[in-house]
Design a protein around this motif. Sequence first.
Motif, PDB file in Angstrom:
ATOM      1  N   PRO A   8      20.289 -24.673  11.389  1.00  0.00           N
ATOM      2  CA  PRO A   8      21.172 -25.432  10.281  1.00  0.00           C
ATOM      3  C   PRO A   8      20.982 -26.664   9.730  1.00  0.00           C
ATOM      4  CG  PRO A   8      22.123 -24.487  12.356  1.00  0.00           C
ATOM      5  CD  PRO A   8      20.824 -24.519  12.602  1.00  0.00           C
ATOM      6  N   ALA A   9      20.460 -27.534  10.524  1.00  0.00           N
ATOM      7  CA  ALA A   9      20.164 -28.880  10.134  1.00  0.00           C
ATOM      8  C   ALA A   9      19.015 -28.738   8.930  1.00  0.00           C
ATOM      9  CB  ALA A   9      19.908 -29.631  11.270  1.00  0.00           C
ATOM     10  N   LEU A  11      18.544 -26.412   6.965  1.00  0.00           N
ATOM     11  CA  LEU A  11      18.860 -25.839   6.013  1.00  0.00           C
ATOM     12  C   LEU A  11      19.902 -26.765   5.172  1.00  0.00           C
ATOM     13  CD1 LEU A  11      19.998 -22.115   7.068  1.00  0.00           C
ATOM     14  CD2 LEU A  11      17.973 -22.851   5.358  1.00  0.00           C
ATOM     15  N   GLY A  12      20.927 -27.435   5.844  1.00  0.00           N
ATOM     16  CA  GLY A  12      21.399 -28.487   5.531  1.00  0.00           C
ATOM     17  C   GLY A  12      20.743 -29.619   4.504  1.00  0.00           C
ATOM     18  N   VAL A  13      19.883 -30.055   5.235  1.00  0.00           N
ATOM     19  CA  VAL A  13      18.672 -31.145   4.502  1.00  0.00           C
ATOM     20  C   VAL A  13      18.375 -30.455   3.423  1.00  0.00           C
ATOM     21  CG1 VAL A  13      16.843 -32.648   4.748  1.00  0.00           C
ATOM     22  CG2 VAL A  13      18.668 -32.347   6.571  1.00  0.00           C
ATOM     23  N   VAL A  15      19.599 -28.038   1.139  1.00  0.00           N
ATOM     24  CA  VAL A  15      20.513 -27.928   0.339  1.00  0.00           C
ATOM     25  C   VAL A  15      20.793 -29.403  -0.461  1.00  0.00           C
ATOM     26  CG1 VAL A  15      22.997 -27.296  -0.132  1.00  0.00           C
ATOM     27  CG2 VAL A  15      21.455 -25.791   1.180  1.00  0.00           C
ATOM     28  N   VAL A  16      21.036 -30.369   0.477  1.00  0.00           N
ATOM     29  CA  VAL A  16      21.336 -31.782   0.215  1.00  0.00           C
ATOM     30  C   VAL A  16      20.158 -31.995  -0.685  1.00  0.00           C
ATOM     31  CG1 VAL A  16      21.882 -33.990   0.796  1.00  0.00           C
ATOM     32  CG2 VAL A  16      22.867 -32.118   1.930  1.00  0.00           C
ATOM     33  N   SER A  19      20.212 -30.594  -4.357  1.00  0.00           N
ATOM     34  CA  SER A  19      21.460 -31.006  -5.009  1.00  0.00           C
ATOM     35  C   SER A  19      21.041 -32.527  -5.640  1.00  0.00           C
ATOM     36  CB  SER A  19      22.957 -31.195  -4.260  1.00  0.00           C
ATOM     37  OG  SER A  19      22.883 -30.001  -3.789  1.00  0.00           O
TER      38      SER A  19
END
Length: 105
Positions: A8-9, A11-13, A15-16, A19
């Motif tokens: 999840p970390a 994936l979060g990085v 996505v950020v 963006s």
Amino acid sequence: MDLSIITPAVLGVGVVSLSVAWVINTFIRVRHGYPLENSWGKAVYPKGAENEERVKLLSQENAALRAELGSIKDRMANVERIVTDSGYQLTHDIESLRGSKTEAN
């Protein structure tokens, strides 16, 4: 290491970072005068002689429609003045009395 925490970390990085890259790309395009694109790759603010001509034609049509609207407002004001005039009301009352006389006979 536990992969359930790392996935999840990552994936979060991702996505950020995507963006932030999109915002920077849009800023650079706007700064240098490139047209923005919608989700289908079509320019949002297209530039060119064809569009300038279209804007000119629409502006002329808008001016003509505004002039026509002004003349219609003037005509409407005259009609309102005639209808609210007491002479018109008197004539209307006389005609309605004539109509009721002929219906009575």
